[in-house]
Motif scaffolding. Structure first.
Motif, PDB file in Angstrom:
ATOM      1  N   ASN A 185      -7.525   7.719   6.218  1.00 19.14           N
ATOM      2  CA  ASN A 185      -7.582   8.568   7.406  1.00 19.14           C
ATOM      3  C   ASN A 185      -8.679   9.616   7.282  1.00 19.14           C
ATOM      4  O   ASN A 185      -8.988  10.331   8.229  1.00 19.14           O
ATOM      5  CB  ASN A 185      -6.228   9.255   7.652  1.00 19.14           C
ATOM      6  N   LEU A 190      -0.977   8.043   3.260  1.00 17.64           N
ATOM      7  CA  LEU A 190      -0.390   7.489   4.476  1.00 17.64           C
ATOM      8  C   LEU A 190       0.714   6.476   4.162  1.00 17.64           C
ATOM      9  O   LEU A 190       0.685   5.814   3.129  1.00 17.64           O
ATOM     10  CB  LEU A 190      -1.464   6.807   5.323  1.00 17.64           C
ATOM     11  N   ASP A 243      -3.658   1.670   3.090  1.00 13.92           N
ATOM     12  CA  ASP A 243      -4.295   2.924   2.670  1.00 13.92           C
ATOM     13  C   ASP A 243      -4.668   2.856   1.195  1.00 13.92           C
ATOM     14  O   ASP A 243      -4.050   3.471   0.335  1.00 13.92           O
ATOM     15  CB  ASP A 243      -3.360   4.102   2.948  1.00 13.92           C
ATOM     16  N   CYS A 295     -13.020   7.557  10.684  1.00  7.36           N
ATOM     17  CA  CYS A 295     -11.673   7.411  10.146  1.00  7.36           C
ATOM     18  C   CYS A 295     -10.612   7.825  11.169  1.00  7.36           C
ATOM     19  O   CYS A 295     -10.868   8.655  12.035  1.00  7.36           O
ATOM     20  CB  CYS A 295     -11.541   8.254   8.880  1.00  7.36           C
ATOM     21  N   PHE A 308      -3.913   9.992  12.387  1.00  9.70           N
ATOM     22  CA  PHE A 308      -2.779   9.180  11.954  1.00  9.70           C
ATOM     23  C   PHE A 308      -1.854   9.968  11.030  1.00  9.70           C
ATOM     24  O   PHE A 308      -2.303  10.620  10.092  1.00  9.70           O
ATOM     25  CB  PHE A 308      -3.294   7.925  11.248  1.00  9.70           C
TER      26      PHE A 308
END
Length: 359
Positions: free
Chosen positions: A248, A283, A288, A318, A322
């Motif tokens: 992210n 995440l 991830d 990115c 999130f």
């Protein structure tokens, strides 16, 4: 400076802002043009007082409102990607009693640019576009190009199109040269490709104004990403490093589940013992993974991992919103000074939006 040293003196360099917007204040006086392709990027260049004379604007998606604004702003060049864009821009420019200098973008078969037939139609029916002054051709056939033969074919295509239309005076081309961003990548053809670009631009410069458009080539090695180890864990004999940042925050083009693994530097490791690990982020997503199956020095909680060559795209591509995790700060080293360009930003207010309810 290195790029200028191998290109013809007359060839101009255009920096593609989408590669890294944070570089703009430092690069804008070193390049000839800045390429932008969204309303947001227009606001950025305006905020930083970049002259319209140094802006080339393109974009595959343009609303009528955006085309109306483009007609009123004196950008150096506007790239046309469809007949619909040409018709609308001409209409609004006529209303403003202005003349727009444009480049026609040649498609490589993707959704970007115009077909050769559409380019022919626009040129052959110039009387229907009296407010458009066609200056040249724009071409971009893809990124991470490390094949000299393919690059040579791209230049042959450009030369053939240019030779068919006397109206063209300029050519802007983005060769999309590959950049090494992982220890597993080795582009033996890089110098060959770079020399081919220089030779081809030298040939084109004999007859046309030439502009080379670069994004990743200029930006990739300017950035590093810093994250810290939160936990070292072992599951079924596999070792995982859990860090406070993941995909992210950091995106390398072409990476899939940590492959290919990027260059990683461990500035404060205290152990000389090494182990095979997977570096994973914060995440709740199996994807991830920042690096998989890499050999690193054994780390302790709180020690830092530094990911190199992270200056192109990762800072903006990115999925920062999130899981509502904070966006990383952005720092800039200028000689011996460290500037904070952006503080850590909480993202939960953006995800909450205006839909908060009093529970």
């Amino acid at each position: 400076k290195n790029l200028r040293s191998i290109l013809p003196a007359s060839t101009r360099i255009c920096y593609a802002l989408k590669a890294n917007t944070w570089l703009l204040p430092f690069v804008k006086d070193s390049v000839d043009y800045i390429e932008i392709c969204s309303p947001g990027e227009i606001e950025i260049v305006r905020a930083l007082n970049v002259s319209y004379n140094n802006i080339i604007i393109d974009g595959v998606c343009r609303t009528q409102c955006e085309l109306m604004d483009l007609a009123a702003a004196p950008f150096h060049r506007t790239v046309i990607e469809s007949l619909r864009q040409a018709e609308s821009l001409n209409h609004y420019a006529e209303q403003n009693k202005t003349m727009k200098n444009v480049l026609l973008r040649l498609s490589n078969g993707s959704q970007f640019g115009m077909s050769l037939d559409d380019i022919k139609y626009l040129i052959n029916n110039a009387k229907n576009f009296p407010a458009l002054n066609v200056k040249g051709l724009h071409a971009y056939f893809g990124t991470r190009n490390k094949n000299p033969d393919m690059l040579s074919k791209n230049f042959d295509t450009i030369k053939k199109v240019l030779s068919n239309f006397e109206v063209f005076q300029e050519i802007e081309f983005g060769p999309g040269l590959a950049v090494v961003q992982s220890p597993s990548q080795s582009y033996e053809n890089f110098i060959e490709c770079l020399n081919l670009v220089a030779e081809s631009f030298a040939e084109l410069a004999q007859k046309y104004i030439t502009v080379i458009e670069c994004g990743r080539l200029l930006a990739a090695n300017t950035g590093i990403y810093v994250t810290s180890l939160v936990e070292r864990k072992t599951i079924d004999g596999k070792i995982f490093y859990i860090t406070d940042g993941g995909h992210n925050h950091l995106v390398y083009d072409g990476m899939y589940y940590g492959h290919p693994a990027p260059f990683i530097f461990q500035p404060d490791h205290k152990s000389n013992e090494r182990e095979i690990v997977s570096v994973c982020g914060a995440l709740c997503a199996e994807s991830d993974i920042s690096a998989k199956g890499v050999e690193l020095f054994v780390m302790n909680e709180g020690e830092k991992l530094i990911f190199m060559s992270a200056g192109a795209y990762s800072i903006t591509e990115c999925p920062a919103l999130f899981l509502s995790r904070s966006m990383p700060a952005v720092l800039c080293r200028e000689r011996d000074k460290i500037h904070t360009l952006r503080e850590h930003i909480p993202t939960w207010p953006l995800n909450l939006g205006g839909n908060a309810v009093d529970l």
